[in-house]
Design a protein around this motif. Structure first.
Motif, PDB file in Angstrom:
ATOM      1  N   GLY A  59      55.649  15.582  62.879  1.00  0.00           N
ATOM      2  CA  GLY A  59      54.511  16.461  62.611  1.00  0.00           C
ATOM      3  C   GLY A  59      54.682  17.253  61.332  1.00  0.00           C
ATOM      4  O   GLY A  59      54.014  18.272  61.130  1.00  0.00           O
ATOM      5  N   ARG A  60      55.558  16.777  60.448  1.00  0.00           N
ATOM      6  CA  ARG A  60      55.804  17.474  59.193  1.00  0.00           C
ATOM      7  C   ARG A  60      55.585  16.525  58.020  1.00  0.00           C
ATOM      8  O   ARG A  60      55.344  15.345  58.190  1.00  0.00           O
ATOM      9  CB  ARG A  60      57.228  18.046  59.186  1.00  0.00           C
ATOM     10  N   GLN A  61      55.732  17.059  56.844  1.00  0.00           N
ATOM     11  CA  GLN A  61      55.384  16.301  55.642  1.00  0.00           C
ATOM     12  C   GLN A  61      56.635  15.767  54.957  1.00  0.00           C
ATOM     13  O   GLN A  61      57.554  16.532  54.655  1.00  0.00           O
ATOM     14  CB  GLN A  61      54.620  17.216  54.669  1.00  0.00           C
ATOM     15  N   PRO A  62      56.723  14.446  54.719  1.00  0.00           N
ATOM     16  CA  PRO A  62      57.857  13.926  53.942  1.00  0.00           C
ATOM     17  C   PRO A  62      57.953  14.663  52.613  1.00  0.00           C
ATOM     18  O   PRO A  62      56.928  14.965  51.981  1.00  0.00           O
ATOM     19  CB  PRO A  62      57.500  12.442  53.745  1.00  0.00           C
ATOM     20  N   GLY A  63      59.197  14.967  52.200  1.00  0.00           N
ATOM     21  CA  GLY A  63      59.375  15.868  51.080  1.00  0.00           C
ATOM     22  C   GLY A  63      59.825  15.224  49.792  1.00  0.00           C
ATOM     23  O   GLY A  63      59.767  14.002  49.611  1.00  0.00           O
ATOM     24  N   TYR A 272      77.111  11.599  50.063  1.00  0.00           N
ATOM     25  CA  TYR A 272      77.309  10.480  50.992  1.00  0.00           C
ATOM     26  C   TYR A 272      76.681  10.749  52.363  1.00  0.00           C
ATOM     27  O   TYR A 272      77.022  10.090  53.343  1.00  0.00           O
ATOM     28  CB  TYR A 272      78.807  10.201  51.154  1.00  0.00           C
ATOM     29  N   TYR A 273      75.776  11.710  52.433  1.00  0.00           N
ATOM     30  CA  TYR A 273      75.153  12.073  53.705  1.00  0.00           C
ATOM     31  C   TYR A 273      74.440  10.869  54.313  1.00  0.00           C
ATOM     32  O   TYR A 273      73.839  10.059  53.595  1.00  0.00           O
ATOM     33  CB  TYR A 273      74.177  13.226  53.470  1.00  0.00           C
ATOM     34  N   HIS A 274      74.468  10.763  55.624  1.00  0.00           N
ATOM     35  CA  HIS A 274      74.099   9.534  56.318  1.00  0.00           C
ATOM     36  C   HIS A 274      72.638   9.418  56.733  1.00  0.00           C
ATOM     37  O   HIS A 274      72.247   8.412  57.319  1.00  0.00           O
ATOM     38  CB  HIS A 274      74.954   9.386  57.580  1.00  0.00           C
ATOM     39  N   ARG A 275      71.826  10.431  56.433  1.00  0.00           N
ATOM     40  CA  ARG A 275      70.430  10.368  56.868  1.00  0.00           C
ATOM     41  C   ARG A 275      69.485  10.102  55.696  1.00  0.00           C
ATOM     42  O   ARG A 275      69.730  10.568  54.582  1.00  0.00           O
ATOM     43  CB  ARG A 275      69.999  11.678  57.541  1.00  0.00           C
ATOM     44  N   VAL A 276      68.398   9.383  55.984  1.00  0.00           N
ATOM     45  CA  VAL A 276      67.324   9.155  55.005  1.00  0.00           C
ATOM     46  C   VAL A 276      65.999   9.406  55.710  1.00  0.00           C
ATOM     47  O   VAL A 276      65.920   9.401  56.943  1.00  0.00           O
ATOM     48  CB  VAL A 276      67.332   7.722  54.430  1.00  0.00           C
ATOM     49  N   ASP A 277      64.932   9.639  54.922  1.00  0.00           N
ATOM     50  CA  ASP A 277      63.613   9.758  55.546  1.00  0.00           C
ATOM     51  C   ASP A 277      62.965   8.382  55.624  1.00  0.00           C
ATOM     52  O   ASP A 277      63.545   7.364  55.225  1.00  0.00           O
ATOM     53  CB  ASP A 277      62.744  10.788  54.821  1.00  0.00           C
ATOM     54  N   GLU A 278      61.740   8.336  56.149  1.00  0.00           N
ATOM     55  CA  GLU A 278      61.072   7.047  56.360  1.00  0.00           C
ATOM     56  C   GLU A 278      60.722   6.346  55.053  1.00  0.00           C
ATOM     57  O   GLU A 278      60.420   5.141  55.061  1.00  0.00           O
ATOM     58  CB  GLU A 278      59.819   7.238  57.218  1.00  0.00           C
ATOM     59  N   ASN A 279      60.777   7.081  53.935  1.00  0.00           N
ATOM     60  CA  ASN A 279      60.494   6.476  52.633  1.00  0.00           C
ATOM     61  C   ASN A 279      61.757   6.053  51.895  1.00  0.00           C
ATOM     62  O   ASN A 279      61.690   5.612  50.745  1.00  0.00           O
ATOM     63  CB  ASN A 279      59.695   7.458  51.769  1.00  0.00           C
ATOM     64  N   GLY A 280      62.900   6.219  52.547  1.00  0.00           N
ATOM     65  CA  GLY A 280      64.158   5.819  51.935  1.00  0.00           C
ATOM     66  C   GLY A 280      64.816   6.890  51.104  1.00  0.00           C
ATOM     67  O   GLY A 280      65.861   6.647  50.497  1.00  0.00           O
ATOM     68  N   LEU A 281      64.232   8.105  51.038  1.00  0.00           N
ATOM     69  CA  LEU A 281      64.867   9.193  50.297  1.00  0.00           C
ATOM     70  C   LEU A 281      66.057   9.713  51.100  1.00  0.00           C
ATOM     71  O   LEU A 281      65.947   9.993  52.298  1.00  0.00           O
ATOM     72  CB  LEU A 281      63.885  10.335  50.059  1.00  0.00           C
ATOM     73  N   LEU A 283      68.433  12.271  52.565  1.00  0.00           N
ATOM     74  CA  LEU A 283      68.427  13.685  52.914  1.00  0.00           C
ATOM     75  C   LEU A 283      69.786  14.288  52.558  1.00  0.00           C
ATOM     76  O   LEU A 283      70.769  13.565  52.426  1.00  0.00           O
ATOM     77  CB  LEU A 283      68.115  13.843  54.397  1.00  0.00           C
ATOM     78  N   PRO A 284      69.887  15.603  52.359  1.00  0.00           N
ATOM     79  CA  PRO A 284      68.801  16.570  52.450  1.00  0.00           C
ATOM     80  C   PRO A 284      67.913  16.528  51.212  1.00  0.00           C
ATOM     81  O   PRO A 284      68.317  16.075  50.151  1.00  0.00           O
ATOM     82  CB  PRO A 284      69.543  17.900  52.538  1.00  0.00           C
ATOM     83  N   TYR A 285      66.708  17.042  51.367  1.00  0.00           N
ATOM     84  CA  TYR A 285      65.825  17.160  50.208  1.00  0.00           C
ATOM     85  C   TYR A 285      66.315  18.263  49.263  1.00  0.00           C
ATOM     86  O   TYR A 285      66.262  18.105  48.040  1.00  0.00           O
ATOM     87  CB  TYR A 285      64.406  17.523  50.663  1.00  0.00           C
ATOM     88  N   ILE A 286      66.790  19.375  49.824  1.00  0.00           N
ATOM     89  CA  ILE A 286      67.174  20.541  49.025  1.00  0.00           C
ATOM     90  C   ILE A 286      68.563  20.330  48.415  1.00  0.00           C
ATOM     91  O   ILE A 286      69.500  19.917  49.094  1.00  0.00           O
ATOM     92  CB  ILE A 286      67.156  21.821  49.889  1.00  0.00           C
ATOM     93  N   ASP A 287      68.696  20.645  47.119  1.00  0.00           N
ATOM     94  CA  ASP A 287      69.960  20.438  46.411  1.00  0.00           C
ATOM     95  C   ASP A 287      71.024  21.466  46.779  1.00  0.00           C
ATOM     96  O   ASP A 287      72.188  21.119  46.944  1.00  0.00           O
ATOM     97  CB  ASP A 287      69.739  20.501  44.892  1.00  0.00           C
ATOM     98  N   THR A 626      65.453  18.304  56.366  1.00  0.00           N
ATOM     99  CA  THR A 626      64.093  17.841  56.049  1.00  0.00           C
ATOM    100  C   THR A 626      63.220  18.963  55.481  1.00  0.00           C
ATOM    101  O   THR A 626      62.061  18.717  55.135  1.00  0.00           O
ATOM    102  CB  THR A 626      63.393  17.256  57.294  1.00  0.00           C
ATOM    103  N   PHE A 627      63.755  20.196  55.386  1.00  0.00           N
ATOM    104  CA  PHE A 627      63.021  21.258  54.693  1.00  0.00           C
ATOM    105  C   PHE A 627      63.016  20.903  53.204  1.00  0.00           C
ATOM    106  O   PHE A 627      63.980  20.322  52.692  1.00  0.00           O
ATOM    107  CB  PHE A 627      63.697  22.619  54.872  1.00  0.00           C
ATOM    108  N   TRP A 628      61.959  21.239  52.498  1.00  0.00           N
ATOM    109  CA  TRP A 628      61.921  20.928  51.071  1.00  0.00           C
ATOM    110  C   TRP A 628      61.137  21.985  50.315  1.00  0.00           C
ATOM    111  O   TRP A 628      60.407  22.781  50.900  1.00  0.00           O
ATOM    112  CB  TRP A 628      61.348  19.535  50.803  1.00  0.00           C
ATOM    113  N   ILE A 629      61.345  22.005  49.018  1.00  0.00           N
ATOM    114  CA  ILE A 629      60.747  23.027  48.155  1.00  0.00           C
ATOM    115  C   ILE A 629      59.650  22.406  47.307  1.00  0.00           C
ATOM    116  O   ILE A 629      59.863  21.410  46.607  1.00  0.00           O
ATOM    117  CB  ILE A 629      61.813  23.662  47.244  1.00  0.00           C
TER     118      ILE A 629
END
Length: 633
Positions: A59-63, A272-281, A283-287, A626-629
């Motif tokens: 229910g959130r927006q890909p970042g 080397y973090y192990h998670r990605v979003d559904e678009n292949g980005l 994670l995390p989004y935030i640097d 998954t939080f993003w700026i």
């Protein structure tokens, strides 16, 4: 029962082809390191089957990649918040508080006795070294079963009736833990806010271990770190929950880059973090997260003047009006999340206090019930919480499937007449000229209630309780001290009563450990000595001798051997009934609200949620990776 087949079926529905990772693009943060050959490209950094987080399905927006978030902390120790917020675990809770594989690719269980863990192929620590079964073996053989590094023995969740887990390496990516009886606590402890550690970066840590390092090099490292024992060196360099060593490889979304001492700590994204979003980005989004140390007393003011982008710790409901007003001046919004604690504040009578007269009185249930009945919770709710909380005993919330109204209503009605009668029955019949009851040794019945002094909320509530108790012949005196001093004094028996939070997890399910209702830890301020005895497997402290506390301990043992949800539910119900009827902690109100300040540029922070250390890990189960700026144009 969670099976490997089920977990793998779920994974199959979200698997992404590896080619998407390269197509998705690199975070700009790593462009120079990749160009200089210091980092491999994204497709080579990710596991073969990364964990895919479908952000839109949440229910959130890909970042988008980028940016930094500022936070305020009360001391350097609070960098542990990043371990809690990041919430990368071998297995973890989802938002519905169900266990799911996270760092692990999958797991399977047999009768809650045998747990087989499957590691993702190509998964790496933050320094690029592989995560393999050797990292589990090192932790088991060379740390947990090393008397110098683990003098208290194995964690309680790894021991069933004196039987330690059987640990096996199946292959390079598969390990197994097993017992002859069910251990329903095992996965829960791995998923916790302060998780039980069963895996460590062995390649890095072996340099600090006497078994693997040359003696002269080890001595040089000890001299450099100013410690006298190699075990002290290893413990310092291996501490992951409070990540003070920037060189320690991690599996978390962000890693600390700042050594102690410091007034500001910078956490950077894990390449080397192990998670990605559904678009292949990836994670995390935030640097970056930048944590600035401030006086606890100044955190609300600084938060309200635009010095934080995401703040929950250090602010409380008493700050809500001020923070809400700051929305007019700064691009931020203030949310209200419901706290998960069984009671927002609770009075904890120390049944192990060293004062023999007070110890006998506080172990008398009539006294505990009387002190509870004397409190006017309705007035406290209106005066301090604007009527927005629920008057309640210290128990689970309606959001828990284990909730029953009788638990919440136990001994919370304002009834000074019954309170007086109970105190008379307990032998406190004599009073001085001020109407204060006289103890058996001739002293006035004065209870010193100690707090950590971290919130004016505590003293505001205690001021009201002072008046209520005065009317039943009990004098209350407030004393504040630093948190560390406060807890050590409690274990030492110097504290008669303290004010703290209620039970941590007010939203449990039957599959969660009910140990918070029994003496299980030395930081349980109502029975720290009994808790220490449990924690140390009987080596320290004293075993409980109060029948109700003994029964709670026995019920906990039954739960730890249970394999059926129906039996676990029945055990939870009995324990909640005993705990509330015996008033082992005096709850005031619950369902209180926690202000969350969020910069308007920060996306995907839920508007409403549950807030607590256990089991939601504050922000953790809502996946801050998954939080993003939203960057300015």
């Amino acid at each position: 029962m969670i099976t490997r087949r089920t977990v793998l079926a779920l994974l199959a529905t979200v698997a992404l082809p590896t080619r998407l990772f390269a197509a998705a693009g690199e975070p700009a943060f790593w462009e120079k390191q990749i160009a200089d050959g210091k980092l491999p490209p994204l497709a080579e950094r990710l596991p073969k089957t990364p964990r895919v987080i479908n952000v839109a399905a949440m229910g959130r927006q890909p970042g988008k990649y980028g940016g930094e978030v500022r936070m305020l902390i009360g001391s350097a120790k609070d960098i542990r918040l990043m371990t809690i917020y990041g919430y990368a675990r071998l297995v973890g809770f989802d938002e519905a508080l169900k266990i799911e594989a996270d760092v692990l690719e999958s797991f399977e269980t047999v009768e809650d006795r045998i747990f087989t863990f499957h590691i993702r192929e190509g998964h790496k620590w933050s320094d690029g070294t592989p995560l393999t079964s050797e990292d589990f073996r090192y932790c088991w053989d060379d740390v947990l079963n090393n008397e110098k590094l683990s003098p208290a023995g194995l964690p309680t969740a790894l021991v069933m009736d004196g039987e330690a887990a059987k640990f096996e390496i199946i292959d390079e990516r598969t390990v197994r833990y097993s017992w002859s009886t069910p251990n329903p606590d095992f996965l829960q402890k791995l998923a916790g806010a302060q998780p039980m550690v069963v895996v460590m970066p062995s390649t890095y840590l072996k340099q600090f271990h006497e078994k693997y390092q040359e003696e002269d090099k080890l001595k040089a490292l000890m001299k450099e770190e100013r410690v006298k024992k190699w075990s002290q060196l290893h413990m310092r360099m291996a501490r992951s929950y409070r990540p003070e060593n920037p060189d320690l490889p991690t599996l978390d979304p962000w890693r600390n880059t700042t050594p102690l001492p410091a007034e500001q700590f910078v956490f950077e994204r894990n390449p080397y973090y192990h998670r990605v979003d559904e678009n292949g980005l990836q994670l995390p989004y935030i640097d970056k997260f930048v944590l600035s140390v401030s006086s606890s007393a100044l955190i609300p003011a600084k938060t309200g003047t635009g010095e934080s982008d995401l703040q929950a710790t250090g602010i409380d409901f008493v700050d809500y009006t001020f923070l809400k007003d700051s929305e007019k001046r700064y691009p931020a919004k203030v949310l209200l999340w419901k706290k998960t604690q069984g009671s927002r504040l609770a009075l904890l009578p120390n049944l192990n206090c060293s004062d023999a007269v007070w110890r006998a009185l506080l172990q008398d249930v009539r006294v505990r019930r009387a002190l509870s009945l004397a409190i006017d919770r309705t007035e406290i709710n209106k005066a301090v919480f604007y009527g927005l909380t629920k008057e309640s005993a210290d128990t689970v919330l309606p959001e828990s499937p284990l909730f029953r109204p009788e638990f919440a209503n136990a001994w919370v009605a304002h009834d000074p007449e019954q309170a007086n009668a109970l105190l008379d029955e307990a032998g406190l019949t004599k009073k001085d000229s001020d109407g204060i009851r006289i103890l058996s040794d001739g002293r006035a019945a004065q209870i010193v209630v100690e707090t950590a002094g971290e919130s004016t909320l505590e003293t505001d509530v205690l001021q009201l309780i002072t008046d209520y108790w005065q009317k039943v012949g009990i004098s209350l005196f407030i004393r504040t001290s630093q948190r560390d001093t406060f807890r050590s004094r409690a274990v030492g028996g110097e504290i008669i009563m303290s004010m703290w939070f209620g039970i941590d997890n007010g939203v449990p399910t039957a599959s969660m450990n009910p140990g918070q209702l029994a003496p299980t830890a030395d930081d349980q301020l109502q029975w720290p000595v009994w808790g220490l005895n449990y924690l140390s497997h009987g080596e320290m402290g004293q075993a409980p001798d109060l029948p109700a506390a003994v029964e709670l301990t026995e019920l906990l043992q039954r739960w730890r051997h249970s394999a059926e949800d129906a039996e676990r539910t029945e055990i939870w119900s009995r324990m909640l009934s005993i705990y509330t009827d015996q008033v082992f902690s005096i709850g005031i109100v619950n369902a209180s609200l926690q202000p969350i300040l969020v910069a308007k540029k920060l996306r995907n922070v839920p508007d409403t949620a549950l807030y607590g250390f256990d089991p939601t890990c504050y922000f953790g189960v809502y996946k801050p990776d998954t939080f993003w700026i939203e960057q300015e144009a």
